[in-house]
Design a protein around this motif. Structure first.
Motif, PDB file in Angstrom:
ATOM      1  N   GLY A 263     -17.807  14.484   1.237  1.00  0.00           N
ATOM      2  CA  GLY A 263     -18.159  13.167   0.716  1.00  0.00           C
ATOM      3  C   GLY A 263     -19.284  13.117  -0.291  1.00  0.00           C
ATOM      4  N   VAL A 264     -19.799  14.267  -0.738  1.00  0.00           N
ATOM      5  CA  VAL A 264     -20.955  14.270  -1.630  1.00  0.00           C
ATOM      6  C   VAL A 264     -20.651  13.547  -2.940  1.00  0.00           C
ATOM      7  CG1 VAL A 264     -22.578  15.717  -2.918  1.00  0.00           C
ATOM      8  CG2 VAL A 264     -21.813  16.414  -0.647  1.00  0.00           C
ATOM      9  N   GLY A 265     -19.520  13.815  -3.539  1.00  0.00           N
ATOM     10  CA  GLY A 265     -19.206  13.283  -4.860  1.00  0.00           C
ATOM     11  C   GLY A 265     -19.013  11.788  -4.916  1.00  0.00           C
ATOM     12  N   PHE A 266     -18.738  11.148  -3.793  1.00  0.00           N
ATOM     13  CA  PHE A 266     -18.512   9.707  -3.788  1.00  0.00           C
ATOM     14  C   PHE A 266     -19.815   8.917  -3.758  1.00  0.00           C
ATOM     15  CE2 PHE A 266     -14.544  11.524  -2.298  1.00  0.00           C
ATOM     16  CZ  PHE A 266     -13.598  10.775  -2.983  1.00  0.00           C
ATOM     17  N   LEU A 267     -20.924   9.613  -3.611  1.00  0.00           N
ATOM     18  CA  LEU A 267     -22.225   8.951  -3.591  1.00  0.00           C
ATOM     19  C   LEU A 267     -22.783   8.841  -5.009  1.00  0.00           C
ATOM     20  CD1 LEU A 267     -23.867  10.879  -0.612  1.00  0.00           C
ATOM     21  CD2 LEU A 267     -22.898   8.576  -0.554  1.00  0.00           C
ATOM     22  N   PRO A 268     -23.680   7.873  -5.257  1.00  0.00           N
ATOM     23  CA  PRO A 268     -24.422   7.882  -6.529  1.00  0.00           C
ATOM     24  C   PRO A 268     -25.172   9.206  -6.666  1.00  0.00           C
ATOM     25  CG  PRO A 268     -24.745   5.803  -5.366  1.00  0.00           C
ATOM     26  CD  PRO A 268     -24.018   6.714  -4.413  1.00  0.00           C
ATOM     27  N   ARG A 269     -25.305   9.707  -7.872  1.00  0.00           N
ATOM     28  CA  ARG A 269     -25.875  11.034  -8.075  1.00  0.00           C
ATOM     29  C   ARG A 269     -27.280  11.156  -7.485  1.00  0.00           C
ATOM     30  NH1 ARG A 269     -22.654  14.256 -11.124  1.00  0.00           N
ATOM     31  NH2 ARG A 269     -21.138  13.237 -12.508  1.00  0.00           N
ATOM     32  N   ARG A 270     -28.071  10.093  -7.528  1.00  0.00           N
ATOM     33  CA  ARG A 270     -29.444  10.185  -7.014  1.00  0.00           C
ATOM     34  C   ARG A 270     -29.475  10.305  -5.491  1.00  0.00           C
ATOM     35  NH1 ARG A 270     -28.607   4.856  -8.404  1.00  0.00           N
ATOM     36  NH2 ARG A 270     -28.982   3.286  -6.775  1.00  0.00           N
ATOM     37  N   TRP A 271     -28.360  10.000  -4.823  1.00  0.00           N
ATOM     38  CA  TRP A 271     -28.313  10.091  -3.356  1.00  0.00           C
ATOM     39  C   TRP A 271     -27.751  11.430  -2.870  1.00  0.00           C
ATOM     40  CZ3 TRP A 271     -25.931   4.707  -1.652  1.00  0.00           C
ATOM     41  CH2 TRP A 271     -26.832   3.701  -2.034  1.00  0.00           C
ATOM     42  N   MET A 272     -27.167  12.220  -3.779  1.00  0.00           N
ATOM     43  CA  MET A 272     -26.465  13.427  -3.352  1.00  0.00           C
ATOM     44  C   MET A 272     -27.396  14.426  -2.678  1.00  0.00           C
ATOM     45  SD  MET A 272     -23.853  14.132  -6.537  1.00  0.00           S
ATOM     46  CE  MET A 272     -22.543  12.975  -6.959  1.00  0.00           C
ATOM     47  N   ALA A 273     -28.523  14.749  -3.337  1.00  0.00           N
ATOM     48  CA  ALA A 273     -29.441  15.753  -2.785  1.00  0.00           C
ATOM     49  C   ALA A 273     -30.011  15.340  -1.425  1.00  0.00           C
ATOM     50  CB  ALA A 273     -30.558  16.042  -3.786  1.00  0.00           C
ATOM     51  N   PRO A 274     -30.488  14.096  -1.261  1.00  0.00           N
ATOM     52  CA  PRO A 274     -30.976  13.698   0.074  1.00  0.00           C
ATOM     53  C   PRO A 274     -29.894  13.755   1.149  1.00  0.00           C
ATOM     54  CG  PRO A 274     -31.771  12.177  -1.604  1.00  0.00           C
ATOM     55  CD  PRO A 274     -30.759  13.057  -2.268  1.00  0.00           C
ATOM     56  N   TYR A 275     -28.674  13.406   0.772  1.00  0.00           N
ATOM     57  CA  TYR A 275     -27.575  13.435   1.741  1.00  0.00           C
ATOM     58  C   TYR A 275     -27.274  14.862   2.193  1.00  0.00           C
ATOM     59  CZ  TYR A 275     -22.730  13.127   3.439  1.00  0.00           C
ATOM     60  OH  TYR A 275     -21.582  13.233   4.184  1.00  0.00           O
ATOM     61  N   VAL A 276     -27.200  15.802   1.232  1.00  0.00           N
ATOM     62  CA  VAL A 276     -26.941  17.203   1.582  1.00  0.00           C
ATOM     63  C   VAL A 276     -28.081  17.756   2.426  1.00  0.00           C
ATOM     64  CG1 VAL A 276     -26.657  19.532   0.649  1.00  0.00           C
ATOM     65  CG2 VAL A 276     -25.453  17.613  -0.415  1.00  0.00           C
ATOM     66  N   LYS A 277     -29.302  17.409   2.076  1.00  0.00           N
ATOM     67  CA  LYS A 277     -30.464  17.872   2.840  1.00  0.00           C
ATOM     68  C   LYS A 277     -30.402  17.348   4.270  1.00  0.00           C
ATOM     69  CE  LYS A 277     -34.578  19.815   3.133  1.00  0.00           C
ATOM     70  NZ  LYS A 277     -34.750  21.291   3.014  1.00  0.00           N
ATOM     71  N   TRP A 278     -29.972  16.130   4.431  1.00  0.00           N
ATOM     72  CA  TRP A 278     -29.881  15.509   5.759  1.00  0.00           C
ATOM     73  C   TRP A 278     -28.758  16.136   6.587  1.00  0.00           C
ATOM     74  CZ3 TRP A 278     -26.015  11.665   7.350  1.00  0.00           C
ATOM     75  CH2 TRP A 278     -26.249  11.172   8.634  1.00  0.00           C
ATOM     76  N   VAL A 279     -27.603  16.400   5.945  1.00  0.00           N
ATOM     77  CA  VAL A 279     -26.447  16.910   6.681  1.00  0.00           C
ATOM     78  C   VAL A 279     -26.569  18.404   6.972  1.00  0.00           C
ATOM     79  CG1 VAL A 279     -23.958  17.300   6.562  1.00  0.00           C
ATOM     80  CG2 VAL A 279     -24.916  15.122   5.786  1.00  0.00           C
ATOM     81  N   ARG A 280     -26.980  19.184   5.958  1.00  0.00           N
ATOM     82  CA  ARG A 280     -26.952  20.644   6.104  1.00  0.00           C
ATOM     83  C   ARG A 280     -28.326  21.303   6.010  1.00  0.00           C
ATOM     84  NH1 ARG A 280     -22.797  24.398   6.196  1.00  0.00           N
ATOM     85  NH2 ARG A 280     -23.406  26.484   5.529  1.00  0.00           N
ATOM     86  N   ASN A 281     -29.319  20.551   5.616  1.00  0.00           N
ATOM     87  CA  ASN A 281     -30.687  21.050   5.499  1.00  0.00           C
ATOM     88  C   ASN A 281     -30.801  22.180   4.472  1.00  0.00           C
ATOM     89  OD1 ASN A 281     -33.447  20.981   6.127  1.00  0.00           O
ATOM     90  ND2 ASN A 281     -33.240  22.646   7.607  1.00  0.00           N
ATOM     91  N   VAL A 282     -30.102  22.027   3.348  1.00  0.00           N
ATOM     92  CA  VAL A 282     -30.232  22.955   2.225  1.00  0.00           C
ATOM     93  C   VAL A 282     -30.437  22.135   0.951  1.00  0.00           C
ATOM     94  CG1 VAL A 282     -28.842  24.779   3.263  1.00  0.00           C
ATOM     95  CG2 VAL A 282     -27.737  23.040   1.843  1.00  0.00           C
TER      96      VAL A 282
END
Length: 360
Positions: A263-282
């Motif tokens: 689901g990363v690509g469906f988010l606004p670009r500014r939200w992608m990095a925080p979302y990945v950090k929250w889900v996978r911690n990378v």
């Protein structure tokens, strides 16, 4: 402005650890490749020196490092220039004795930034070592011609190797100096010429209309100026040539290929990095996934008038690497792709965007 800034950076002298028997004269550049090289800034002809190329109008020199011409106007976004050279020097020392497969494993044993979890490292190693079979079955039939071929963003040169058996001259270029040393090992181990150039995808150091066929595989999602890269691919392609592009789809219904998060690509670009950090911690940095609509617009602006988009081919090698939910999802997607009226709709949500484009 960017080229001027980069020129200031690249006039510095960098210390590169060299194997004792691997000095500048150990490798000879193919005269056919040299004849195609141009200044990446002004596109003018270059003067060849012992260990550099010089552009007189730009007053700019481009070094030949470990036998590889380095025409970069800015460094690899993932690693500082000095670190890229140092890491490349370590790789070349190991390349003197290791096989290509072992060299790939050695590379991934080195520290990485951003940090790469062990499971992703193993996945990347498997992908690199299985690329040739996948590319031969899936990509090569879509690449036209037999004379001159260029892959932009060649990585470890799997496609260059596969195409090298068909084309008179197959060239690979990449911004990652360290990866090109691994690519050279792959080509030399196969008995093929290693025509490799270090450069930026949006500032290609080749003469206009140099190549009959140009390819870009898994590159555009890593380039901030993807439109510029597509335009440069068009510039160096012959008028009757073809451009093959394969890139991750922002709106894929599958997981993001670099971090394996859904689901990363469906988010606004500014939200992608925080979302990945929250889900996978990378970290999620320097990724610029495109949509079908963006890529089509870039191709049209570059002058490509005929673009044939298609769904990816899932090869036998792909099936062997898929597991669990990903394999089930791939089977479901593949079955939907066999329904003719669904194919155009699936292009928007396919895991990758695949297109063969021509000017006419």
């Amino acid at each position: 402005m960017k080229a001027h800034w980069a020129g200031q950076v690249f006039r510095r002298r960098w210390v590169v650890p060299l194997p004792a028997d691997s000095r500048a004269g150990a490798w000879t550049l193919d005269p056919r490749l040299v004849s195609l090289l141009r200044c990446p800034i002004c596109k003018g002809t270059l003067l060849r020196g012992t260990d550099e190329f010089r552009c007189t109008p730009c007053n700019k020199t481009y070094p030949i490092v470990l036998g590889l011409p380095d025409f970069r106007l800015y460094e690899d976004p993932l690693i500082p220039l000095q670190d890229d050279y140092v890491k490349g020097g370590k790789v070349q020392i190991q390349a003197e004795t290791l096989s290509f497969a072992d060299l790939v494993r050695y590379y991934w044993s080195l520290p990485t930034y951003p940090y790469t979890p062990p499971d992703l490292k193993e996945r990347f190693i498997r992908q690199v070592l299985s690329q040739e079979d996948r590319f031969r079955d899936s990509f090569l039939p879509r690449i036209r011609g037999t004379k001159t071929f260029l892959e932009v963003g060649c990585g470890t040169a799997a496609l260059v190797k596969v195409a090298g058996n068909r084309f008179d001259l197959a060239v690979g270029c990449d911004v990652a100096f360290r990866w090109l040393l691994i690519a050279r090992k792959r080509l030399l181990e196969a008995g093929l010429p290693a025509n490799l150039v270090c450069c930026c995808a949006d500032f290609l150091p080749f003469a206009p209309e140099s190549f009959e066929s140009v390819a870009s595989v898994s590159l555009l999602e890593h380039v901030k100026n993807a439109e510029g890269a597509v335009s440069e691919c068009d510039r160096v392609m012959q008028k009757d040539g073809s451009l093959f592009i394969y890139t991750s789809n922002r709106f894929s219904i599958g997981p993001e290929p670099h971090v394996r998060v859904w689901g990363v690509g469906f988010l606004p670009r500014r939200w992608m990095a925080p979302y990945v950090k929250w889900v996978r911690n990378v970290p999620y940095e320097k990724k610029y996934l495109l949509s079908w609509f963006e890529l089509r617009r870039f191709l049209r602006k570059a002058g490509q008038r005929r673009s044939d988009f298609s769904l990816p081919t899932i090869t036998a090698t792909d099936w062997s690497n898929l597991k669990g939910l990903e394999k089930l999802g791939a089977k479901f997607f593949d079955s939907l792709g066999r329904v003719p009226f669904l194919r155009p709709f699936l292009l928007f949500f396919s895991p990758v965007i695949q297109v063969v484009s021509r000017r006419s």
